[in-house]
Design a protein around this motif. Structure first.
Motif, PDB file in Angstrom:
ATOM      1  N   HIS A  75      16.154   3.948   6.639  1.00  0.00           N
ATOM      2  CA  HIS A  75      15.834   3.586   5.325  1.00  0.00           C
ATOM      3  C   HIS A  75      17.135   2.669   4.881  1.00  0.00           C
ATOM      4  O   HIS A  75      16.693   1.659   4.477  1.00  0.00           O
ATOM      5  CB  HIS A  75      15.752   4.659   4.236  1.00  0.00           C
ATOM      6  N   SER A  79      16.943  -1.235   3.712  1.00  0.00           N
ATOM      7  CA  SER A  79      17.340  -1.966   2.729  1.00  0.00           C
ATOM      8  C   SER A  79      18.356  -2.921   2.667  1.00  0.00           C
ATOM      9  O   SER A  79      18.688  -3.833   1.851  1.00  0.00           O
ATOM     10  CB  SER A  79      18.213  -0.553   1.726  1.00  0.00           C
ATOM     11  N   ARG A  84      14.789  -5.124  -1.653  1.00  0.00           N
ATOM     12  CA  ARG A  84      13.674  -4.215  -2.283  1.00  0.00           C
ATOM     13  C   ARG A  84      13.542  -2.881  -1.938  1.00  0.00           C
ATOM     14  O   ARG A  84      12.852  -1.953  -2.651  1.00  0.00           O
ATOM     15  CB  ARG A  84      12.385  -5.082  -2.269  1.00  0.00           C
ATOM     16  N   PHE A  85      13.789  -2.673  -0.653  1.00  0.00           N
ATOM     17  CA  PHE A  85      13.450  -1.303  -0.022  1.00  0.00           C
ATOM     18  C   PHE A  85      14.398  -0.292  -0.708  1.00  0.00           C
ATOM     19  O   PHE A  85      14.288   0.814  -0.512  1.00  0.00           O
ATOM     20  CB  PHE A  85      13.585  -1.459   1.573  1.00  0.00           C
ATOM     21  N   ARG A  87      15.072   0.361  -3.612  1.00  0.00           N
ATOM     22  CA  ARG A  87      14.565   1.009  -4.856  1.00  0.00           C
ATOM     23  C   ARG A  87      13.268   1.878  -4.426  1.00  0.00           C
ATOM     24  O   ARG A  87      12.854   2.725  -5.303  1.00  0.00           O
ATOM     25  CB  ARG A  87      14.057  -0.162  -5.696  1.00  0.00           C
ATOM     26  N   ARG A  88      12.929   1.988  -3.115  1.00  0.00           N
ATOM     27  CA  ARG A  88      11.786   3.076  -2.909  1.00  0.00           C
ATOM     28  C   ARG A  88      12.409   4.345  -2.628  1.00  0.00           C
ATOM     29  O   ARG A  88      13.821   4.574  -2.491  1.00  0.00           O
ATOM     30  CB  ARG A  88      11.473   2.638  -1.413  1.00  0.00           C
ATOM     31  N   ASP A  89      11.608   5.483  -2.849  1.00  0.00           N
ATOM     32  CA  ASP A  89      12.070   6.769  -2.564  1.00  0.00           C
ATOM     33  C   ASP A  89      12.580   6.947  -1.114  1.00  0.00           C
ATOM     34  O   ASP A  89      12.112   6.315  -0.193  1.00  0.00           O
ATOM     35  CB  ASP A  89      10.847   7.930  -3.079  1.00  0.00           C
ATOM     36  N   LEU A  91      12.654   8.219   2.595  1.00  0.00           N
ATOM     37  CA  LEU A  91      11.353   8.268   3.532  1.00  0.00           C
ATOM     38  C   LEU A  91      11.189   9.658   3.790  1.00  0.00           C
ATOM     39  O   LEU A  91      12.209  10.635   4.073  1.00  0.00           O
ATOM     40  CB  LEU A  91      11.774   7.487   4.740  1.00  0.00           C
ATOM     41  N   ASP A  96       5.847   7.171   6.934  1.00  0.00           N
ATOM     42  CA  ASP A  96       6.350   6.135   6.137  1.00  0.00           C
ATOM     43  C   ASP A  96       7.397   5.265   6.467  1.00  0.00           C
ATOM     44  O   ASP A  96       7.379   3.937   5.927  1.00  0.00           O
ATOM     45  CB  ASP A  96       6.888   7.098   4.782  1.00  0.00           C
ATOM     46  N   MET A 100       6.721   1.107   6.117  1.00  0.00           N
ATOM     47  CA  MET A 100       7.922   0.184   5.451  1.00  0.00           C
ATOM     48  C   MET A 100       8.440  -0.709   6.579  1.00  0.00           C
ATOM     49  O   MET A 100       8.461  -2.006   6.144  1.00  0.00           O
ATOM     50  CB  MET A 100       8.768   1.201   5.144  1.00  0.00           C
TER      51      MET A 100
END
Length: 481
Positions: A75, A79, A84-85, A87-89, A91, A96, A100
């Motif tokens: 993750h 990022s 933008r990644f 801000r994602r929850d 993994l 998932d 992504m």
């Protein structure tokens, strides 16, 4: 096809491997490239140097990392490529993660091939993580539907790469489009590498360095300009805190989960010159033949520490295993007994008979890795031949080149600091060995002796009768065609 000149690239040698990577970049389909080889051999450096401009994602597995830690690292790398990644929850699983990754690729506006590099791939495949299953799905369901993806998976755990990728019987069966098994540098590449660092050694010096460290770029990169070979070896191997003093333990422990059996097999193989059969090795290790011990030996072979070879005129079941990693042999013979002794250690050791025996054996081993150069020096590069060793209860020939032009070269390899002298006693020994070879093999070809030495052989009546060909160490430094 000529390799493109990339002024930003500092890779030395590796021409065949670079060509494979360039071909993948210019093909009209998506490519899955598997890269494996011994740790420290330069896999990661090669990929990043050659493919950096096309890289859209690059992640390295964590040694002994948990599934959660691997996902967190994956993750974080996503990022860094696209904020933008971030801000994602976090993994939750590998489904998932690859979903992504597909989104990241979709956002790329590049019209060129897009490179996805997953380094230390085996470390990411933690138990019960289903990493491999979701990677298979990513390749089969997403990448193969496009024509602009190059996925490079790389691993030092060679046995994992062979069993789970190259011999995969599931979703990755026959999916690898290009394969690179990265080998240590040969002598030509080693000299090229040192020159690129402005280090000028005589070929005899380079040969001695190679005998101790092998052609491992990571080790060669530690050689200092202005210091002799002996000074460099003292600093790296025998000084207190020497950078390579504990490398034997570190490299094997990082490669294999339960490395004690691997170390035991290597230590036993280091004690024999001719090699051991599978059952002889297990017997000397006090181990039984089962799936585990068979797997350990396969892992050592796949990773390049041990070489399996078939003696002349024997069937597969007669195969022998031989330790062929120069650093491991050097560590077991000298470093582990003389750690921390500092400056002057290597010069003292080279004056002993132990060193002469080791040097002779190691030179033979290096010659066996340079058979193409030997064939070029003999002028038979274009002649089909098979090479192996031969032995019986009384004699051994480490290199037999059986040629399709009705000739056989029996190669004697001798390391010395001057021209090698063939004495009457040695002449008689070799003639007897030649007679035994002819008698036991029943060959009707012309059988001749070839001498491979550091500085040639002294001409006398015995050398004139015995030596059909003479090859000096300079020939081992030839570029492989």
């Amino acid at each position: 096809k000529k390799i493109k000149n990339n002024s930003d690239m500092s890779v030395v040698g590796r021409e065949r491997e670079i060509e494979i990577l360039y071909e993948a970049l210019t093909s009209k389909k998506s490519e899955l490239i598997a890269v494996y080889g011994r740790r420290r051999v330069g896999k990661t450096f090669l990929i990043r140097e050659v493919l950096s401009k096309q890289m859209v994602f690059d992640v390295t597995g964590l040694h002994n990392g948990t599934q959660q830690e691997q996902l967190l690292n994956f993750h974080r790398q996503l990022s860094q490529r696209d904020k933008r990644f971030a801000r994602r929850d976090a993994l939750g699983n590998w489904q998932d993660a690859f979903t992504m990754l597909e989104a990241l690729i979709e956002r790329s506006r590049s019209t060129r091939k897009k490179v996805i590099f997953i380094d230390e791939f085996p470390w990411m495949a933690t138990r019960r993580s289903r990493f491999l299953m979701w990677f298979e799905n990513f390749w089969n369901s997403y990448c193969t539907r496009r024509k602009d993806i190059v996925v490079v998976i790389c691993g030092s755990a060679a046995s994992y790469m062979v069993k789970n990728i190259l011999r995969n019987k599931g979703g990755l069966h026959n999916r690898v489009t290009r394969l690179i098994r990265l080998e240590p540098f040969n002598l030509y590449e080693t000299e090229l590498f040192l020159k690129s660092r402005k280090i000028q050694f005589r070929k005899y010096d380079i040969l001695q360095l190679y005998m101790a460290l092998g052609g491992i770029p990571h080790y060669l990169d530690k050689i200092r300009k202005g210091s002799s070979v002996a000074q460099n070896i003292d600093r790296l191997c025998f000084a207190k805190g020497g950078e390579l003093a504990n490398e034997f333990q570190e490299v094997l422990s990082s490669l294999f989960t339960d490395s004690e059996t691997h170390k035991l097999m290597i230590k036993v193989l280091a004690e024999t010159r001719k090699g051991l059969s599978r059952m002889e090795l297990l017997q000397k290790c006090n181990l039984t033949y089962n799936g585990y011990t068979s797997n350990v030996l396969d892992e050592l072979t796949d990773s390049g520490f041990v070489t399996k070879y078939q003696p002349y005129a024997r069937k597969e079941r007669g195969s022998l295993f031989r330790l062929t990693d120069e650093y491991c042999m050097f560590y077991l013979k000298f470093i582990r007994h003389h750690k921390g002794q500092g400056a002057g250690t290597w010069n003292k050791l080279t004056a002993k008979q132990t060193w002469k025996t080791w040097a002779g054996f190691t030179f033979e081993s290096i010659c066996l890795k340079h058979v193409p150069q030997i064939k070029s020096a003999l002028g038979i590069a274009g002649v089909f031949s098979q090479h192996s060793s031969w032995q019986n209860e009384h004699a051994q020939i480490d290199l037999v080149i059986d040629r399709d032009d009705n000739r056989i070269n029996l190669c004697e390899m001798k390391f010395s600091n001057g021209p090698f002298l063939i004495t009457k006693e040695y002449y008689t020994k070799l003639k007897n060995k030649q007679s035994q070879f002819l008698s036991e093999t029943g060959k009707r070809k012309g059988v001749f002796y070839t001498f491979i030495t550091t500085y040639g052989i002294t001409q006398n009546s015995y050398s004139l009768q015995l030596a059909e060909n003479e090859i000096k160490m300079e020939s081992l430094f030839l570029k492989e065609e």
